[in-house]
Design a protein around this motif. Sequence first.
Motif, short mmCIF file in Angstrom:
data_model
loop_
_atom_site.label_atom_id
_atom_site.label_comp_id
_atom_site.label_asym_id
_atom_site.label_seq_id
_atom_site.Cartn_x
_atom_site.Cartn_y
_atom_site.Cartn_z
N TYR A 6 46.25 21.89 -30.85
CA TYR A 6 45.43 22.99 -30.34
C TYR A 6 45.62 23.02 -28.82
O TYR A 6 44.82 22.50 -28.07
CB TYR A 6 43.96 22.77 -30.65
CG TYR A 6 43.56 22.96 -32.10
CD1 TYR A 6 44.45 23.47 -33.04
CD2 TYR A 6 42.29 22.63 -32.52
CE1 TYR A 6 44.08 23.64 -34.35
CE2 TYR A 6 41.90 22.80 -33.84
CZ TYR A 6 42.81 23.30 -34.75
OH TYR A 6 42.43 23.47 -36.05
N PRO A 7 46.72 23.61 -28.34
CA PRO A 7 47.06 23.48 -26.92
C PRO A 7 46.14 24.28 -26.00
O PRO A 7 46.21 25.50 -25.94
CB PRO A 7 48.49 23.99 -26.85
CG PRO A 7 48.62 24.92 -28.02
CD PRO A 7 47.73 24.38 -29.08
N VAL A 8 45.27 23.59 -25.30
CA VAL A 8 44.45 24.22 -24.27
C VAL A 8 44.60 23.47 -22.95
O VAL A 8 43.84 23.71 -22.02
CB VAL A 8 42.95 24.27 -24.68
CG1 VAL A 8 42.74 25.19 -25.86
CG2 VAL A 8 42.41 22.88 -24.97
N GLY A 223 26.36 21.37 -41.75
CA GLY A 223 27.26 21.36 -40.61
C GLY A 223 26.67 20.67 -39.40
O GLY A 223 25.46 20.55 -39.22
N ARG A 224 27.57 20.22 -38.53
CA ARG A 224 27.24 19.61 -37.25
C ARG A 224 27.89 20.43 -36.14
O ARG A 224 28.85 21.17 -36.37
CB ARG A 224 27.73 18.17 -37.21
CG ARG A 224 27.08 17.27 -38.25
CD ARG A 224 25.67 16.91 -37.87
NE ARG A 224 24.95 16.25 -38.97
CZ ARG A 224 23.72 15.75 -38.86
NH1 ARG A 224 23.08 15.86 -37.71
NH2 ARG A 224 23.13 15.19 -39.89
N PRO A 225 27.39 20.30 -34.91
CA PRO A 225 27.99 21.07 -33.82
C PRO A 225 29.50 20.90 -33.70
O PRO A 225 30.22 21.85 -33.39
CB PRO A 225 27.26 20.54 -32.58
CG PRO A 225 25.91 20.12 -33.10
CD PRO A 225 26.19 19.56 -34.47
N GLU A 226 30.00 19.70 -33.99
CA GLU A 226 31.43 19.45 -33.88
C GLU A 226 32.24 20.27 -34.89
O GLU A 226 33.41 20.62 -34.62
CB GLU A 226 31.71 17.96 -34.08
CG GLU A 226 31.16 17.06 -32.99
CD GLU A 226 29.66 16.87 -33.05
OE1 GLU A 226 29.07 16.47 -32.03
OE2 GLU A 226 29.05 17.12 -34.13
N ASP A 227 31.64 20.59 -36.03
CA ASP A 227 32.33 21.43 -37.02
C ASP A 227 32.60 22.82 -36.46
O ASP A 227 33.66 23.42 -36.73
CB ASP A 227 31.49 21.54 -38.29
CG ASP A 227 31.33 20.21 -39.01
OD1 ASP A 227 32.32 19.47 -39.11
OD2 ASP A 227 30.21 19.91 -39.45
N ILE A 228 31.65 23.34 -35.71
CA ILE A 228 31.83 24.66 -35.10
C ILE A 228 32.77 24.58 -33.91
O ILE A 228 33.61 25.46 -33.70
CB ILE A 228 30.47 25.25 -34.68
CG1 ILE A 228 29.47 25.19 -35.85
CG2 ILE A 228 30.64 26.67 -34.17
CD1 ILE A 228 29.95 25.85 -37.12
N PHE A 234 40.13 26.09 -31.85
CA PHE A 234 41.30 26.74 -32.44
C PHE A 234 41.44 28.17 -31.93
O PHE A 234 42.52 28.59 -31.49
CB PHE A 234 41.19 26.73 -33.96
CG PHE A 234 42.20 27.60 -34.66
CD1 PHE A 234 43.55 27.30 -34.60
CD2 PHE A 234 41.80 28.71 -35.37
CE1 PHE A 234 44.49 28.11 -35.23
CE2 PHE A 234 42.73 29.52 -36.01
CZ PHE A 234 44.08 29.22 -35.94
N LEU A 235 40.35 28.93 -31.96
CA LEU A 235 40.41 30.33 -31.50
C LEU A 235 40.68 30.43 -30.00
O LEU A 235 41.23 31.42 -29.54
CB LEU A 235 39.11 31.04 -31.86
CG LEU A 235 38.88 31.29 -33.35
CD1 LEU A 235 37.48 31.85 -33.58
CD2 LEU A 235 39.93 32.22 -33.93
N ALA A 236 40.29 29.41 -29.26
CA ALA A 236 40.54 29.40 -27.81
C ALA A 236 41.99 29.10 -27.49
O ALA A 236 42.47 29.40 -26.39
CB ALA A 236 39.64 28.37 -27.14
#
Length: 276
Positions: A6-8, A223-228, A234-236
């Motif tokens: 996930y290259p950012v 879910g946990r915050p890390e899941d989101i 990914f979208l970033a």
Amino acid sequence: MTDLQYPVKDKVAIVTGGGTGIGLATALMLAGRGAKIAVAGPEAAPLDEAVARVEATGGEAIALIMDVTNEETVANGIAQVVDRFGRLDILHANAAQTGMLAGDGLIADMDADFWDRAFAVNLRGAMLTAKHAIPRMIAAGGGSVVFTGSGKGLAGDLDFPAYGTTKAGLLSLSRYIATQYGKQGIRSNVVVVGLVMTEALDRNMPPEAQTLMREHNMVDYLGRPEDIAEVVAFLASDQSRYITGASIVADGGFTSHSAVFADMMRFTANQSKDIL
């Protein structure tokens, strides 16, 4: 995941509502993959703690005291990010009014000022941050806008109509941004979030209620915050370069099934017992 997947690396991101919950998890994840981070919110203490956590892992971050309903503070905050890091590539528009949800009940009892405040933070605030981030992203060669949506914006319910309606509005706002600025290198998407168990919610939500919610998930956990944050990261990233104007639902399958799913599961289980 590594920053190769996930290259950012070396991108600059601003995360509104970045001091707690999903925003904090996203800030930490993006920083861990090499992005420079600005965490924005109305209170200094959680933002300073978020910055300290990023810096403790070798990342770069700044804190921005920002009221997303105030255009001047939004514009000044985003200018600070560019002044510090030289560019802006990612906006995670995550800020939302959640502290007043106890008053978000029946429409016939709705206080109009309450309604207006929800729209000011959740929808106007999202528009303002995008308004001032988009020109900076275009100047940097393009960028990604990611809104935090909610399953409450997909279907009617007995509670939270103001919150849910604002989150429905984000779906349209995102599609307009994707359409108007796509040819200039801007992508815009929404992560539609289900129940996410922050530490505070985990402490305060009765176990019976957690069990009820888990019964309606397709996966056997909440879910946990890390899941989101994984979806936002990914979208970033450039890995999602062909995704724009989309809404990605991250809710454990909560909204994907028949409304009587959990009831039918119990019914089927009881039928089996009767046969035995």
